[in-house]
Design an enzyme around this catalytic site. Structure first.
Site, mmCIF file in Angstrom:
data_model
loop_
_atom_site.group_PDB
_atom_site.id
_atom_site.type_symbol
_atom_site.label_atom_id
_atom_site.label_comp_id
_atom_site.label_asym_id
_atom_site.label_seq_id
_atom_site.Cartn_x
_atom_site.Cartn_y
_atom_site.Cartn_z
ATOM 1 N N CYS A 233 46.397 47.407 38.034
ATOM 2 C CA CYS A 233 46.489 47.452 39.504
ATOM 3 C C CYS A 233 46.463 48.868 40.058
ATOM 4 O O CYS A 233 46.265 49.063 41.259
ATOM 5 C CB CYS A 233 47.751 46.733 39.960
ATOM 6 S SG CYS A 233 47.867 45.072 39.296
ATOM 7 N N HIS B 121 49.490 48.756 46.878
ATOM 8 C CA HIS B 121 48.930 47.659 46.087
ATOM 9 C C HIS B 121 49.560 46.359 46.568
ATOM 10 O O HIS B 121 50.774 46.292 46.776
ATOM 11 C CB HIS B 121 49.215 47.895 44.606
ATOM 12 C CG HIS B 121 48.956 46.689 43.766
ATOM 13 N ND1 HIS B 121 47.775 45.976 43.844
ATOM 14 C CD2 HIS B 121 49.739 46.040 42.846
ATOM 15 C CE1 HIS B 121 47.841 44.946 43.003
ATOM 16 N NE2 HIS B 121 49.008 44.972 42.396
ATOM 17 N N ASN C 128 47.088 38.854 44.887
ATOM 18 C CA ASN C 128 47.027 40.106 44.125
ATOM 19 C C ASN C 128 45.652 40.200 43.460
ATOM 20 O O ASN C 128 45.333 39.399 42.584
ATOM 21 C CB ASN C 128 48.151 40.077 43.077
ATOM 22 C CG ASN C 128 48.200 41.336 42.226
ATOM 23 O OD1 ASN C 128 47.263 42.131 42.212
ATOM 24 N ND2 ASN C 128 49.291 41.506 41.506
HETATM 25 O O1 UT7 Z 1 50.368 43.640 40.236
HETATM 26 C C1 UT7 Z 1 51.068 44.172 39.162
HETATM 27 C C2 UT7 Z 1 52.508 44.110 39.284
HETATM 28 N N1 UT7 Z 1 52.959 42.752 39.505
HETATM 29 C C3 UT7 Z 1 54.029 42.580 40.205
HETATM 30 O O2 UT7 Z 1 54.546 43.536 40.702
HETATM 31 C C4 UT7 Z 1 54.594 41.201 40.321
HETATM 32 C C5 UT7 Z 1 56.070 41.303 40.240
HETATM 33 N N2 UT7 Z 1 56.811 40.033 40.214
HETATM 34 C C6 UT7 Z 1 56.856 39.167 41.237
HETATM 35 O O3 UT7 Z 1 56.140 39.264 42.200
HETATM 36 C C7 UT7 Z 1 57.923 38.098 41.160
HETATM 37 O O4 UT7 Z 1 58.789 38.380 40.094
HETATM 38 C C8 UT7 Z 1 57.370 36.662 41.019
HETATM 39 C C9 UT7 Z 1 56.759 36.211 42.320
HETATM 40 C C10 UT7 Z 1 56.369 36.577 39.904
HETATM 41 C C11 UT7 Z 1 58.539 35.705 40.698
HETATM 42 O O5 UT7 Z 1 59.531 35.801 41.725
HETATM 43 P P1 UT7 Z 1 61.071 36.014 41.347
HETATM 44 O O6 UT7 Z 1 61.814 36.017 42.615
HETATM 45 O O7 UT7 Z 1 61.164 37.238 40.471
HETATM 46 O O8 UT7 Z 1 61.416 34.708 40.547
HETATM 47 P P2 UT7 Z 1 61.962 34.538 39.052
HETATM 48 O O9 UT7 Z 1 60.899 34.836 38.054
HETATM 49 O O10 UT7 Z 1 63.273 35.233 38.903
HETATM 50 O O11 UT7 Z 1 62.251 32.976 39.000
HETATM 51 C C12 UT7 Z 1 63.252 32.359 39.835
HETATM 52 C C13 UT7 Z 1 63.150 30.845 39.659
HETATM 53 C C14 UT7 Z 1 63.145 30.399 38.204
HETATM 54 O O12 UT7 Z 1 63.820 29.170 38.112
HETATM 55 P P3 UT7 Z 1 65.367 29.103 37.638
HETATM 56 O O13 UT7 Z 1 65.395 29.703 36.257
HETATM 57 O O14 UT7 Z 1 66.134 29.909 38.640
HETATM 58 O O15 UT7 Z 1 65.668 27.643 37.673
HETATM 59 C C15 UT7 Z 1 61.677 30.162 37.912
HETATM 60 O O16 UT7 Z 1 61.461 29.239 36.868
HETATM 61 O O17 UT7 Z 1 61.920 30.381 40.224
HETATM 62 C C16 UT7 Z 1 61.200 29.614 39.237
HETATM 63 N N3 UT7 Z 1 59.766 29.793 39.477
HETATM 64 C C17 UT7 Z 1 59.075 29.023 40.322
HETATM 65 N N4 UT7 Z 1 59.428 27.989 41.096
HETATM 66 C C18 UT7 Z 1 58.465 27.426 41.867
HETATM 67 C C19 UT7 Z 1 58.945 30.737 38.932
HETATM 68 N N5 UT7 Z 1 57.703 30.577 39.426
HETATM 69 C C20 UT7 Z 1 57.748 29.541 40.292
HETATM 70 C C21 UT7 Z 1 56.796 28.895 41.103
HETATM 71 N N6 UT7 Z 1 57.202 27.855 41.876
HETATM 72 N N7 UT7 Z 1 55.510 29.314 41.154
#
Ligand code: UT7
Length: 332
Positions: free
Chosen positions: A114, A255, A285
């Site tokens: 990225c 980005h 993204n």
């Molecule tokens: O471009 C290069 C760099 N990339 C980035 O900078 C991306 C960075 N990361 C992110 O944007 C975020 O971490 C995500 C959008 C990928 C995820 O968001 P988050 O707030 O960090 O969520 P998380 O991974 O901590 O997950 C929280 C909960 C989990 O469930 P439990 O364990 O709390 O029950 C996940 O399983 O959300 C769940 N989850 C989802 N639920 C519904 C993860 N993905 C999804 C989904 N829909 N798509």
């Protein structure tokens, strides 16, 4: 001395749109979750026979036309991509150069995920300032749908396809020049965001296997935290190094990975809402293409004017990061 001017911008997105509602049928997710956690509503997806080079060509044609530079005067083309037409060779830049009808160019790809567009901006600046090249076409182009696992809700909701391109040209007028570009990398965090298979590190396991073994994998939450920390530190450093206040920035073009990351960095810099460029909602993204696509968005909507200062800021797999202070310097 020659300086490097950011002369023009162009972008292209494929026709097909994949909405959050579409994704909620494919994996266990909802429009509400995706919107709240990322700010993304939809992303564009290339057709099966539409390659990364095709997206890059369409973006490049606009950038070339808007720059007024003749095709025969372009002496270098660099493409930033993690989804090249072909892994290893030929480079996507050479394919684009042929599709554009460019002769006698130096052409190559770089892989900085990225951060790719900031990296190629720094390379173009250095080649021009050294006097080795005069008109360099830089392109961020991605068909991320080709390396996305549409059964993994942690990644498939984020990524989209598209391309952005810019013409970087030699000038003797220092007031037009790209002010500074910072780039950095730290392989200690390589496992946060990677395509683990398909390369020489795994060739014995994956030769002859399905392309699905080359999909992106991400530790999203850890990546999120490192992204906010790194991006904030990096922009503060480039502003301090050049004695520029965040108030002097007309357009902050980060980005486009996640609205919450952009908001956190914008708040840390005390930027006003109108300074922050946001396209993640409609494009998702698009990795190396996201910054030039966002610049094109403010250009085409009439918000980007000659002489206005942009602050670019990127972060991605590697890990890599980079920032740049860039006045928009079209010929007219
Ligand atoms: O471009 C290069 C760099 N990339 C980035 O900078 C991306 C960075 N990361 C992110 O944007 C975020 O971490 C995500 C959008 C990928 C995820 O968001 P988050 O707030 O960090 O969520 P998380 O991974 O901590 O997950 C929280 C909960 C989990 O469930 P439990 O364990 O709390 O029950 C996940 O399983 O959300 C769940 N989850 C989802 N639920 C519904 C993860 N993905 C999804 C989904 N829909 N798509």
């Amino acid at each position: 001395m020659a300086y490097a001017a950011f002369r023009s911008i162009g972008a292209y997105v494929p026709e097909k749109i994949l909405t959050n509602e579409d994704l909620s049928v494919m994996v266990d997710t909802t429009d509400e979750w995706i919107t709240k956690r990322t700010g993304i509503k939809e992303r564009h997806i290339a057709a099966k026979d539409e390659y990364t080079s095709d997206l890059g060509v369409k973006a490049a044609q606009k950038a070339i036309e808007r720059s007024g530079v003749a095709l025969e005067d372009i002496d270098m083309i660099i493409t930033a991509t993690i989804s090249p037409d072909y892994f290893c060779m030929p480079s996507t830049a050479t394919i684009i150069s042929t599709k554009l009808g460019l002769k006698n160019v130096t052409a190559f790809d770089i892989s900085a995920a990225c951060t790719g567009f900031v990296y190629i901006l720094s390379i173009a600046k250095a080649f021009i300032e050294s006097g080795m090249k005069k008109n360099i076409l830089i392109i961020g182009a991605e068909k991320l749908s080709a390396i996305t696992d549409y059964t993994d809700r942690g990644t498939c909701i984020l990524f989209g396809d598209g391309a952005g391109a810019a013409m970087i040209c030699a000038t003797e007028d220092k007031s037009e020049a790209i002010i500074d570009v910072h780039t950095g990398a730290d392989g200690e965090y390589a496992d946060l965001l990677m395509t683990p298979n398909g390369g020489s590190g795994s060739a014995h396991d994956t030769l002859g296997q399905e392309a699905s073994s080359c999909f992106m994998q991400m530790k999203g939450n850890e990546t999120f935290k490192v992204a906010v920390r790194t991006l904030t530190k990096d922009v503060k450093e480039i502003l301090a190094d050049n004695d520029i206040a965040s108030d002097d920035i007309i357009h902050f073009v980060p980005h486009q990975a996640n609205y919450r990351i952009i908001k956190a960095v914008g708040d840390a810099l005390k930027l006003r809402e109108e300074q922050v460029v946001l396209t993640v909602g409609k494009f998702g993204n698009t990795s190396g293409a996201s910054i030039p696509m966002a610049i094109n968005d403010i250009y085409e909507s009439g918000k980007l004017k000659k002489g206005e200062l942009m602050l670019l800021d990127a972060f991605g797999g590697g890990l890599t990061w980079g920032s740049a202070l860039v006045p928009f310097s079209p010929n007219n």
